[in-house]
Each structure stands twice: as C-alpha cells, then as structure tokens.
Design a protein around this motif. Structure first.
Motif, PDB file in Angstrom:
ATOM      1  N   LEU A  61       0.841  -1.194  -0.065  1.00  0.00           N
ATOM      2  CA  LEU A  61      -0.097   0.111   0.075  1.00  0.00           C
ATOM      3  C   LEU A  61       0.879   1.308  -0.064  1.00  0.00           C
ATOM      4  CD1 LEU A  61      -2.807   1.343   0.265  1.00  0.00           C
ATOM      5  CD2 LEU A  61      -2.659   1.084   2.888  1.00  0.00           C
ATOM      6  N   LEU A  62       1.923   1.580   0.929  1.00  0.00           N
ATOM      7  CA  LEU A  62       2.734   2.394   0.844  1.00  0.00           C
ATOM      8  C   LEU A  62       3.473   2.658  -0.401  1.00  0.00           C
ATOM      9  CD1 LEU A  62       3.863   2.089   4.522  1.00  0.00           C
ATOM     10  CD2 LEU A  62       2.502   3.490   3.914  1.00  0.00           C
ATOM     11  N   LYS A  63       3.794   1.603  -1.090  1.00  0.00           N
ATOM     12  CA  LYS A  63       4.524   1.563  -2.400  1.00  0.00           C
ATOM     13  C   LYS A  63       3.854   2.249  -3.339  1.00  0.00           C
ATOM     14  CE  LYS A  63       7.471  -1.286  -5.640  1.00  0.00           C
ATOM     15  NZ  LYS A  63       7.886  -2.512  -5.651  1.00  0.00           N
ATOM     16  N   MET A  64       2.274   1.882  -3.466  1.00  0.00           N
ATOM     17  CA  MET A  64       1.270   2.418  -4.610  1.00  0.00           C
ATOM     18  C   MET A  64       1.065   3.655  -4.208  1.00  0.00           C
ATOM     19  SD  MET A  64      -0.783  -0.938  -5.099  1.00  0.00           S
ATOM     20  CE  MET A  64       0.090  -2.532  -5.670  1.00  0.00           C
ATOM     21  N   LEU A  65       0.883   4.122  -2.854  1.00  0.00           N
ATOM     22  CA  LEU A  65       0.226   5.627  -2.657  1.00  0.00           C
ATOM     23  C   LEU A  65       1.359   6.663  -3.032  1.00  0.00           C
ATOM     24  CD1 LEU A  65      -1.040   5.162   1.123  1.00  0.00           C
ATOM     25  CD2 LEU A  65      -2.377   5.398  -0.806  1.00  0.00           C
ATOM     26  N   PRO A  66       0.668   7.913  -3.412  1.00  0.00           N
ATOM     27  CA  PRO A  66       1.497   9.052  -3.908  1.00  0.00           C
ATOM     28  C   PRO A  66       2.263   9.345  -2.673  1.00  0.00           C
ATOM     29  CG  PRO A  66      -0.997   9.302  -4.509  1.00  0.00           C
ATOM     30  CD  PRO A  66      -0.822   8.139  -3.683  1.00  0.00           C
ATOM     31  N   PRO A  67       3.459  10.152  -2.988  1.00  0.00           N
ATOM     32  CA  PRO A  67       4.607  10.181  -1.722  1.00  0.00           C
ATOM     33  C   PRO A  67       3.861  11.038  -0.646  1.00  0.00           C
ATOM     34  CG  PRO A  67       5.587  10.452  -4.017  1.00  0.00           C
ATOM     35  CD  PRO A  67       4.005  10.186  -4.275  1.00  0.00           C
ATOM     36  N   ARG A  68       3.127  12.123  -0.847  1.00  0.00           N
ATOM     37  CA  ARG A  68       2.598  12.921   0.073  1.00  0.00           C
ATOM     38  C   ARG A  68       1.576  12.305   0.846  1.00  0.00           C
ATOM     39  NH1 ARG A  68       2.669  16.947  -4.328  1.00  0.00           N
ATOM     40  NH2 ARG A  68       0.687  16.127  -4.937  1.00  0.00           N
ATOM     41  N   VAL A  69       0.705  11.465   0.225  1.00  0.00           N
ATOM     42  CA  VAL A  69      -0.211  10.696   1.151  1.00  0.00           C
ATOM     43  C   VAL A  69       0.432   9.574   1.875  1.00  0.00           C
ATOM     44  CG1 VAL A  69      -2.268   9.091   0.760  1.00  0.00           C
ATOM     45  CG2 VAL A  69      -1.966  10.971  -0.894  1.00  0.00           C
ATOM     46  N   CYS A  70       1.611   8.896   1.494  1.00  0.00           N
ATOM     47  CA  CYS A  70       2.149   7.909   2.175  1.00  0.00           C
ATOM     48  C   CYS A  70       2.838   8.596   3.381  1.00  0.00           C
ATOM     49  CB  CYS A  70       3.459   7.466   1.164  1.00  0.00           C
ATOM     50  SG  CYS A  70       4.436   6.230   2.149  1.00  0.00           S
ATOM     51  N   THR A  71       3.449   9.891   3.119  1.00  0.00           N
ATOM     52  CA  THR A  71       4.131  10.602   4.374  1.00  0.00           C
ATOM     53  C   THR A  71       2.960  10.802   5.368  1.00  0.00           C
ATOM     54  OG1 THR A  71       5.862  11.486   2.917  1.00  0.00           O
ATOM     55  CG2 THR A  71       5.510  12.413   5.099  1.00  0.00           C
ATOM     56  N   GLN A  72       1.905  11.211   4.801  1.00  0.00           N
ATOM     57  CA  GLN A  72       0.750  11.426   5.989  1.00  0.00           C
ATOM     58  C   GLN A  72       0.294  10.365   6.815  1.00  0.00           C
ATOM     59  OE1 GLN A  72      -2.658  13.312   3.909  1.00  0.00           O
ATOM     60  NE2 GLN A  72      -1.301  15.296   3.261  1.00  0.00           N
ATOM     61  N   ALA A  73       0.061   9.142   6.030  1.00  0.00           N
ATOM     62  CA  ALA A  73      -0.365   7.838   6.505  1.00  0.00           C
ATOM     63  C   ALA A  73       0.954   7.527   7.553  1.00  0.00           C
ATOM     64  CB  ALA A  73      -0.365   6.913   5.773  1.00  0.00           C
TER      65      ALA A  73
END
Length: 277
Positions: A61-73
């Motif tokens: 999931l973290l690999k697929m999410l956009p970088p900003r969304v991944c950082t937020q999560a």
C-alpha cells in the motif's frame, strides 16, 4: 466573492472524490471480500522468474500511494495511539472494507484541513488514489488464489498491447508461489488450460511439462517465487487455470532432486480471467 466560489468548488470536488472512493471500496469488498493489492504484471518481465521478498500488504500500500499521502499515513500512525494503518498480520490476506474506510476517512480529514495553497496538491493526490482503486478493481477481477498443502498460488493478469500490428489480444500474467508449509518443496512441472470467451479451448500445456520459464525453483518454508509470462487469444476475453507439479524434498536433495521417492502433489492454480480493457 471569487475566493468564496473557489472554496465552494473545492469542497464540492473533495466531497465528490470522497464519495467516489467509498463507492469503489464498496465494490471491491462486496460479500466480505478483502482487497489484496496486486502489482500490475510487467510486460518487460515476460519470461523471467525470481525469488522475491515476502512483503506485507501494508508495504504494498505504501509503495503504491502518492508520496505525500504515504508520508501523511506514516506520520499519522506514528503520532497517534490508535494507528491509521493496520498491522501487517491484520491484513496478510488483504484489506477489509472497515480498514479501507478508516484510512480513506482519516486522510480526507487531513486534506480538508490542508492550507489553501496545498489544496490543489491534495486534490491531485485524491485523484491518483481513486485511479489506483479503479486499477485494483480491474486486477481483482483478473486474479485468483488457491492453497494446496501449504503452497499458495496467486495469479493476476492484465491486457497488454504487445504489437499494434499484431492480430489478437495479448495478456501478461504474474504467478506468485508462497511456501506456507513447514516443508521444502520444488516445482518440477506445470499444466495449463486456456479458454477463449466462447468457452472453447484456445491452448493447453500438458501436465508435467518441465518447470516454469526454464526454472525448477526449490522453495524453503516462508520463501516466495514469482514469474511473468503471457498468452495470446483471438477473443477479447478468456480464462486460464492449471496446476504446478510439486515435490516435497529433503534437505540433502535440495537443488538436485530426481523426485523418485519424493511426495508429489498438484498445487492448483484457480481459474483467473483474461480481460481486455
């Protein structure tokens, strides 16, 4: 007045995106089905096989999410007692509807709280995530999983345009084999049946055909092996199913088994669809 209108338009876009995501998640998780995240089969890996790291669904999931969304999560999970992201063992077979709803709701709260200059970025990320969900929906429809004696076989296919001038429809598929048993096993053969959209046999590979992509991998407990291959159909849709002939091998035989006295069994590849977009 212009700023007010822009603010109202932004809220409408965010609300529409949010509802679209929840609708897509409902479709992905009907009848308590879990969403197992698949990476799209790669055309440039066609004919290649390798052992791969057994990554978790959270990693995927973290690999697929956009970088900003991944950082937020990640930041949200690290700063709150109740984590946004589930533990890897809680989603080893995919994400539940409740887990996906929770992630989506919290991330949209973050986007609503974003400063005005970051609002456009948040909307772009939301569109990217919605596209991701749509792609996963297509991959889910063209995938299957089956466990035989502790050997899990996952299959996922995608339509590819290999040659614009070629006749027919080309599909690339990825097979992932996980040894979840406590014994070492070796893949020694394969068998396939390929049907077109009319149900007629389009192609077949006889049972016991040697290895896969020129390999007969030996999987120790916990190991994962995957390979990419493909097939051509004359119709827009079809289906594949088959099996892998596996042998349980002893440590002294690993990598050099004649399979004469080993336990043999068929690891089933459940039917998976071939669908052109």
């Amino acid at each position: 007045r212009r700023l007010v209108k822009q603010g109202m338009a932004r809220k409408l876009v965010v609300r529409t995106l949010y509802r679209s995501m929840l609708k897509e998640i409902r479709g992905l998780t009907m009848n308590e089905t879990k969403l197992y995240l698949h990476e799209k089969p790669l055309l440039n890996r066609w004919g290649h096989g390798q052992f791969v790291y057994n990554s978790s669904q959270v990693d995927a999931l973290l690999k697929m999410l956009p970088p900003r969304v991944c950082t937020q999560a990640v930041d949200w999970s690290m700063t709150r007692r109740k984590e946004l992201l589930p533990l890897p063992e809680e989603c080893s077979d995919g994400f539940s509807r409740a887990q996906l709803f929770k992630i989506t709701r919290e991330l949209f709260k973050k986007s609503k709280e974003a400063e005005e200059e970051k609002a456009v970025e948040a909307e772009d990320d939301a569109f990217t995530v919605l596209k991701l969900l749509t792609e996963q929906h297509q991959l889910q429809l063209s995938s299957s999983t089956c466990v035989t004696k502790g050997v899990r076989v996952r299959a996922v296919a995608a339509w590819v345009r290999k040659d614009l001038k070629a006749r027919g429809y080309f599909f690339c598929y990825r097979i992932t084999i996980d040894n979840e048993s406590e014994q070492t096993v070796q893949l020694i053969g394969r068998q396939w049946e390929i049907l077109d959209e009319t149900g007629a046999i389009s192609g077949s590979v006889p049972k016991g055909t040697h290895g896969v992509v020129g390999m007969t991998p030996v999987l120790k407990p916990g190991q994962r092996f995957e390979y990419h291959s493909g097939v051509e159909l004359t119709t827009k849709e079809g289906r594949m199913s088959g099996s892998f002939q596996m042998a349980v091998v002893g440590e002294e035989q690993e990598g050099d088994s004649d399979n004469g006295d080993d336990e043999l069994f068929d690891a089933i590849v459940a039917p998976f669809a071939l669908r052109s977009n």
